[in-house]
Design an enzyme around this catalytic site. Structure first.
Site, short mmCIF file in Angstrom:
data_model
loop_
_atom_site.label_atom_id
_atom_site.label_comp_id
_atom_site.label_asym_id
_atom_site.label_seq_id
_atom_site.Cartn_x
_atom_site.Cartn_y
_atom_site.Cartn_z
N GLU A 23 50.70 -5.87 52.72
CA GLU A 23 50.04 -7.02 53.30
C GLU A 23 49.25 -7.67 52.25
OE1 GLU A 23 50.26 -9.41 55.11
OE2 GLU A 23 49.48 -9.47 57.00
N ASP A 40 42.92 -9.37 58.48
CA ASP A 40 41.83 -10.19 59.04
C ASP A 40 41.47 -9.61 60.26
OD1 ASP A 40 40.13 -11.87 59.22
OD2 ASP A 40 41.38 -13.80 59.36
N LYS A 78 39.57 -7.84 54.82
CA LYS A 78 38.49 -8.47 55.21
C LYS A 78 38.16 -8.23 56.72
CE LYS A 78 39.33 -13.48 56.20
NZ LYS A 78 39.95 -14.51 55.69
P1 IMP Z 1 45.51 -10.91 61.01
O1 IMP Z 1 46.63 -10.95 62.02
O2 IMP Z 1 44.39 -11.81 61.68
O3 IMP Z 1 44.83 -9.74 60.41
O4 IMP Z 1 45.75 -11.83 59.84
C1 IMP Z 1 46.42 -11.64 58.82
C2 IMP Z 1 47.19 -13.01 58.29
O5 IMP Z 1 46.34 -14.04 58.00
C3 IMP Z 1 47.32 -12.54 56.79
O6 IMP Z 1 48.73 -11.79 56.62
C4 IMP Z 1 47.37 -13.81 56.15
O7 IMP Z 1 48.66 -14.39 55.96
C5 IMP Z 1 46.31 -14.66 56.93
N1 IMP Z 1 45.08 -14.68 56.56
C6 IMP Z 1 43.86 -14.28 56.99
N2 IMP Z 1 42.80 -14.54 56.15
C7 IMP Z 1 43.16 -15.42 55.12
C8 IMP Z 1 42.59 -15.97 54.13
O8 IMP Z 1 41.34 -15.77 53.77
N3 IMP Z 1 43.55 -16.64 53.23
C9 IMP Z 1 45.04 -16.85 53.57
N4 IMP Z 1 45.53 -16.35 54.81
C10 IMP Z 1 44.60 -15.46 55.30
MG MG Z 2 50.38 -13.01 55.85
#
Ligand code: IMP
Ligand code: MG
Length: 183
Positions: free
Chosen positions: A98, A102, A130
């Site tokens: 991945e 986030d 992150k």
């Molecule tokens: P999660 O489901 O919130 O963990 O998000 C994951 C997805 O959000 C990742 O696969 C990224 O594509 C996108 N994402 C999260 N933070 C960033 C960032 O700082 N830059 C670009 N894409 C991000």
């Molecule tokens: Mg993504």
């Protein structure tokens, strides 16, 4: 006109050095396993391409596409599968690749989804871990870099589908109002 300001946070040399270390670690951990690298499109396509070339083991590679973001730099918490895995995963050792973990929603959804395919094991390798907005605890077994805050672009990472092609990783700063004058 509003122009986004960017600041380099990770250079291509730093990325390459870190990916070599991850590749060495994964090559060590997956000896005698049936490794399937499962990269999440679109964000992980460059990372996965570089990572598989420094994993010195036989492996299979496949892609899945999940969408959780619209055109904004904020999460909606909803994950949708838009392209399924095509390789059979039963009995295999799946390494999810991945770009950024986030909130954790995407990985959480994928771990649930993959369980039905009966793999032998599933682990997660993220270029960037992150933690600022983590709302669901998910395992990140291999992390390239840790980021505490901010929004990143470049090296596969986008903002509104743009900037994936930059070789370095940049932090997106507040857009700045600029006066555009004709030359
Ligand atoms: P999660 O489901 O919130 O963990 O998000 C994951 C997805 O959000 C990742 O696969 C990224 O594509 C996108 N994402 C999260 N933070 C960033 C960032 O700082 N830059 C670009 N894409 C991000
Ligand atoms: Mg993504």
């Amino acid at each position: 006109m509003k122009i986004p300001r960017i600041k380099e946070v990770i250079s291509q040399q730093e990325i390459a050095t870190r990916i070599k270390q991850l590749g060495a670690q994964i090559s060590h951990d997956y000896v005698d396993k049936q490794l399937v690298v499962l990269a999440i499109l679109n964000g992980a396509f460059i990372f996965a391409a570089d990572l598989v070339r420094v994993i010195h083991l036989p492996l299979e590679i496949d892609f899945i596409r999940l969408a959780s973001y619209g055109d904004e730099s904020k999460t909606f918490g909803k994950v949708k599968l838009t392209k399924d895995v095509e390789l059979p995963l039963a009995g295999k050792d799946v390494l999810i690749v991945e770009d950024i973990v986030d909130s954790g929603h995407t990985i959480n959804f994928l771990l649930d989804f993959l369980e039905k395919r009966q793999p032998n094991s599933v682990q997660v390798c993220a270029l960037i871990d992150k933690r600022e907005r983590r709302t669901i605890e998910v395992p990140v077994h291999y992390a390239g870099f840790e980021l505490h805050a901010g929004f990143l672009i470049g090296y596969g990472l986008d903002f509104a589908e743009k900037h994936r092609n930059y070789p370095n990783i940049y932090s997106l700063l507040e857009a700045e109002e600029v006066k555009c004058e004709k030359q």
